[in-house]
Design a protein around this motif. Structure first.
Motif, mmCIF file in Angstrom:
data_model
loop_
_atom_site.group_PDB
_atom_site.id
_atom_site.type_symbol
_atom_site.label_atom_id
_atom_site.label_comp_id
_atom_site.label_asym_id
_atom_site.label_seq_id
_atom_site.Cartn_x
_atom_site.Cartn_y
_atom_site.Cartn_z
ATOM 1 N N TRP A 139 -58.933 106.358 39.919
ATOM 2 C CA TRP A 139 -58.997 104.786 40.189
ATOM 3 C C TRP A 139 -57.907 104.486 41.353
ATOM 4 O O TRP A 139 -56.865 105.015 41.407
ATOM 5 C CB TRP A 139 -58.111 104.177 39.116
ATOM 6 C CG TRP A 139 -58.604 102.714 38.726
ATOM 7 C CD1 TRP A 139 -57.826 101.537 38.996
ATOM 8 C CD2 TRP A 139 -59.850 102.239 38.459
ATOM 9 N NE1 TRP A 139 -58.405 100.593 38.757
ATOM 10 C CE2 TRP A 139 -59.586 100.870 38.516
ATOM 11 C CE3 TRP A 139 -61.122 102.762 38.145
ATOM 12 C CZ2 TRP A 139 -60.918 100.052 38.090
ATOM 13 C CZ3 TRP A 139 -62.205 102.068 38.071
ATOM 14 C CH2 TRP A 139 -61.851 100.732 37.943
ATOM 15 N N ARG A 145 -57.750 105.563 35.516
ATOM 16 C CA ARG A 145 -57.867 104.415 34.693
ATOM 17 C C ARG A 145 -58.481 105.222 33.265
ATOM 18 O O ARG A 145 -59.126 105.865 32.967
ATOM 19 C CB ARG A 145 -59.097 103.562 35.167
ATOM 20 C CG ARG A 145 -59.094 102.363 34.195
ATOM 21 C CD ARG A 145 -60.337 101.587 34.606
ATOM 22 N NE ARG A 145 -60.445 100.501 33.769
ATOM 23 C CZ ARG A 145 -61.464 99.643 33.309
ATOM 24 N NH1 ARG A 145 -62.257 100.025 33.755
ATOM 25 N NH2 ARG A 145 -61.487 98.778 32.313
ATOM 26 N N ARG A 158 -59.876 104.511 29.383
ATOM 27 C CA ARG A 158 -60.231 103.614 28.633
ATOM 28 C C ARG A 158 -60.493 104.250 27.288
ATOM 29 O O ARG A 158 -60.841 105.355 27.355
ATOM 30 C CB ARG A 158 -61.582 102.818 29.135
ATOM 31 C CG ARG A 158 -61.284 102.425 30.416
ATOM 32 C CD ARG A 158 -62.602 101.643 30.899
ATOM 33 N NE ARG A 158 -63.164 100.579 30.194
ATOM 34 C CZ ARG A 158 -64.606 100.200 30.461
ATOM 35 N NH1 ARG A 158 -65.112 100.620 31.320
ATOM 36 N NH2 ARG A 158 -64.792 99.012 29.834
ATOM 37 N N GLN A 180 -61.811 93.781 35.785
ATOM 38 C CA GLN A 180 -60.959 94.833 36.114
ATOM 39 C C GLN A 180 -59.745 94.270 36.849
ATOM 40 O O GLN A 180 -59.467 93.258 37.253
ATOM 41 C CB GLN A 180 -61.531 95.709 37.257
ATOM 42 C CG GLN A 180 -62.824 96.177 36.338
ATOM 43 C CD GLN A 180 -62.992 96.867 35.371
ATOM 44 O OE1 GLN A 180 -62.253 97.813 35.096
ATOM 45 N NE2 GLN A 180 -64.097 96.708 34.546
ATOM 46 N N ALA A 181 -58.551 95.392 36.850
ATOM 47 C CA ALA A 181 -57.431 94.918 37.045
ATOM 48 C C ALA A 181 -56.934 95.364 38.853
ATOM 49 O O ALA A 181 -57.424 96.426 38.863
ATOM 50 C CB ALA A 181 -56.137 95.414 36.262
ATOM 51 N N LEU A 182 -56.272 94.664 39.625
ATOM 52 C CA LEU A 182 -55.806 95.187 40.747
ATOM 53 C C LEU A 182 -56.630 95.636 41.929
ATOM 54 O O LEU A 182 -56.374 96.464 42.481
ATOM 55 C CB LEU A 182 -54.819 96.283 40.436
ATOM 56 C CG LEU A 182 -53.507 95.451 39.593
ATOM 57 C CD1 LEU A 182 -52.604 96.979 39.413
ATOM 58 C CD2 LEU A 182 -52.811 94.463 40.330
ATOM 59 N N LYS A 186 -64.430 97.257 43.297
ATOM 60 C CA LYS A 186 -64.843 97.342 41.958
ATOM 61 C C LYS A 186 -66.153 98.273 41.803
ATOM 62 O O LYS A 186 -66.956 98.329 42.675
ATOM 63 C CB LYS A 186 -65.285 95.963 41.313
ATOM 64 C CG LYS A 186 -64.147 94.953 41.119
ATOM 65 C CD LYS A 186 -64.286 93.723 40.415
ATOM 66 C CE LYS A 186 -63.159 92.921 40.380
ATOM 67 N NZ LYS A 186 -63.582 91.700 39.733
ATOM 68 N N PHE A 236 -46.531 95.956 33.281
ATOM 69 C CA PHE A 236 -46.588 96.984 34.607
ATOM 70 C C PHE A 236 -45.075 97.649 34.351
ATOM 71 O O PHE A 236 -44.159 96.770 34.450
ATOM 72 C CB PHE A 236 -46.815 96.581 35.989
ATOM 73 C CG PHE A 236 -46.798 97.707 36.856
ATOM 74 C CD1 PHE A 236 -47.804 98.425 36.987
ATOM 75 C CD2 PHE A 236 -45.874 97.657 37.713
ATOM 76 C CE1 PHE A 236 -47.884 99.647 37.914
ATOM 77 C CE2 PHE A 236 -45.777 98.800 38.600
ATOM 78 C CZ PHE A 236 -46.703 99.642 38.787
ATOM 79 N N LEU A 255 -49.780 100.471 34.103
ATOM 80 C CA LEU A 255 -50.221 99.317 33.860
ATOM 81 C C LEU A 255 -51.024 99.197 32.577
ATOM 82 O O LEU A 255 -52.004 100.127 32.476
ATOM 83 C CB LEU A 255 -51.020 98.774 35.064
ATOM 84 C CG LEU A 255 -52.000 97.488 34.801
ATOM 85 C CD1 LEU A 255 -50.968 96.512 34.839
ATOM 86 C CD2 LEU A 255 -52.967 97.382 35.843
ATOM 87 N N TRP A 256 -50.499 98.354 31.794
ATOM 88 C CA TRP A 256 -51.297 98.034 30.403
ATOM 89 C C TRP A 256 -52.420 96.967 30.770
ATOM 90 O O TRP A 256 -51.953 95.831 30.567
ATOM 91 C CB TRP A 256 -50.515 97.832 29.412
ATOM 92 C CG TRP A 256 -51.085 97.678 27.986
ATOM 93 C CD1 TRP A 256 -51.375 96.485 27.437
ATOM 94 C CD2 TRP A 256 -51.263 98.853 26.912
ATOM 95 N NE1 TRP A 256 -52.045 96.651 26.283
ATOM 96 C CE2 TRP A 256 -51.976 98.063 26.017
ATOM 97 C CE3 TRP A 256 -51.397 100.232 27.183
ATOM 98 C CZ2 TRP A 256 -52.441 98.993 24.872
ATOM 99 C CZ3 TRP A 256 -51.743 100.950 26.221
ATOM 100 C CH2 TRP A 256 -52.517 100.253 24.984
ATOM 101 N N ASN A 257 -53.613 97.203 31.073
ATOM 102 C CA ASN A 257 -54.636 96.285 31.433
ATOM 103 C C ASN A 257 -55.228 95.705 30.109
ATOM 104 O O ASN A 257 -56.134 96.451 29.701
ATOM 105 C CB ASN A 257 -55.526 96.820 32.286
ATOM 106 C CG ASN A 257 -56.574 95.710 32.765
ATOM 107 O OD1 ASN A 257 -56.267 94.447 32.648
ATOM 108 N ND2 ASN A 257 -57.790 96.226 33.213
ATOM 109 N N HIS A 258 -54.648 94.805 29.537
ATOM 110 C CA HIS A 258 -55.284 94.464 28.255
ATOM 111 C C HIS A 258 -54.673 93.022 28.065
ATOM 112 O O HIS A 258 -53.842 92.338 28.259
ATOM 113 C CB HIS A 258 -54.408 95.103 27.195
ATOM 114 C CG HIS A 258 -54.832 94.776 25.758
ATOM 115 N ND1 HIS A 258 -54.575 93.560 24.876
ATOM 116 C CD2 HIS A 258 -56.001 95.231 24.940
ATOM 117 C CE1 HIS A 258 -55.333 93.555 23.938
ATOM 118 N NE2 HIS A 258 -55.957 94.563 23.984
#
Length: 181
Positions: free
Chosen positions: A15, A21, A23, A35-37, A43, A161, A171-174
């Motif tokens: 990433w 990243r 998952r 997606q984040a950031l 993407k 973050f 980063l907790w992308n949730h």
């Protein structure tokens, strides 16, 4: 790098230049969620397969599988334990908890009304400090030892973050409510 254990699927992809990243799901397939950031050009395609990186490398061994992307490496054991390593010197940054060879404690899925709650555990490093997670009224700059709800409240802003003094960020992308302890 994909790993399966029972119904659990773990998928780790390069990433950016020096990121990974991770998952994980108990569902039959990974959901195609925002997606984040990343800018629109960064993407992944609709298939969500990552673009090939000049700096990423996968190594599959007898006891572990490794993915290196720039300055970070992740190692997945046969039992599914994930360890994040600084690629330049081999220093362990984050390691999921394992009680013994028979009892895995890193990730726990808990069913909740048609969705899953996940608990993620890492070993603590006594010398490590954590900064970030938003704006909170507890008065501490170092978040280590604090219990922080990732939930916006009056006068509190949650940002999932954290940056470690060991030189990495998490980063907790949730989209849901979370908690850091």
């Amino acid at each position: 790098l994909m790993y399966k254990r029972g119904h659990e699927k773990l998928w780790i992809v390069p990433w950016g230049v020096n990121g990974l990243r991770v998952r994980v799901t108990q569902q039959a397939e990974f959901l195609d969620l925002p997606q984040a950031l990343l800018t629109k050009a960064d993407k992944p395609a609709k298939s969500d397969k990552p673009a090939k990186s000049r700096r990423s490398k996968v190594t599959i061994g007898e006891k572990t599988a490794e993915l290196t992307n720039g300055l970070i490496k992740v190692e997945v054991s046969k039992g599914g334990n994930v360890t994040f390593i600084r690629a330049s010197d081999g220093a362990t940054l984050l390691k999921e908890c394992v009680k013994n060879t028979n009892e895995y404690l890193g990730r726990t899925f808990i069913p909740r009304e048609g969705v899953w709650k996940i608990e993620q555990r890492f070993y603590a490093n006594d010398a490590e400090k954590f900064y970030g997670l938003g704006q909170h009224q507890h008065g501490y700059l170092d978040q280590k030892g604090c219990v922080v709800d990732l939930l916006h409240r009056n006068m509190e802003v949650a940002i999932p973050f954290a940056v470690s003094n060991l030189g990495y960020g998490f980063l907790w992308n949730h989209p849901g409510v979370g908690r850091v302890e």
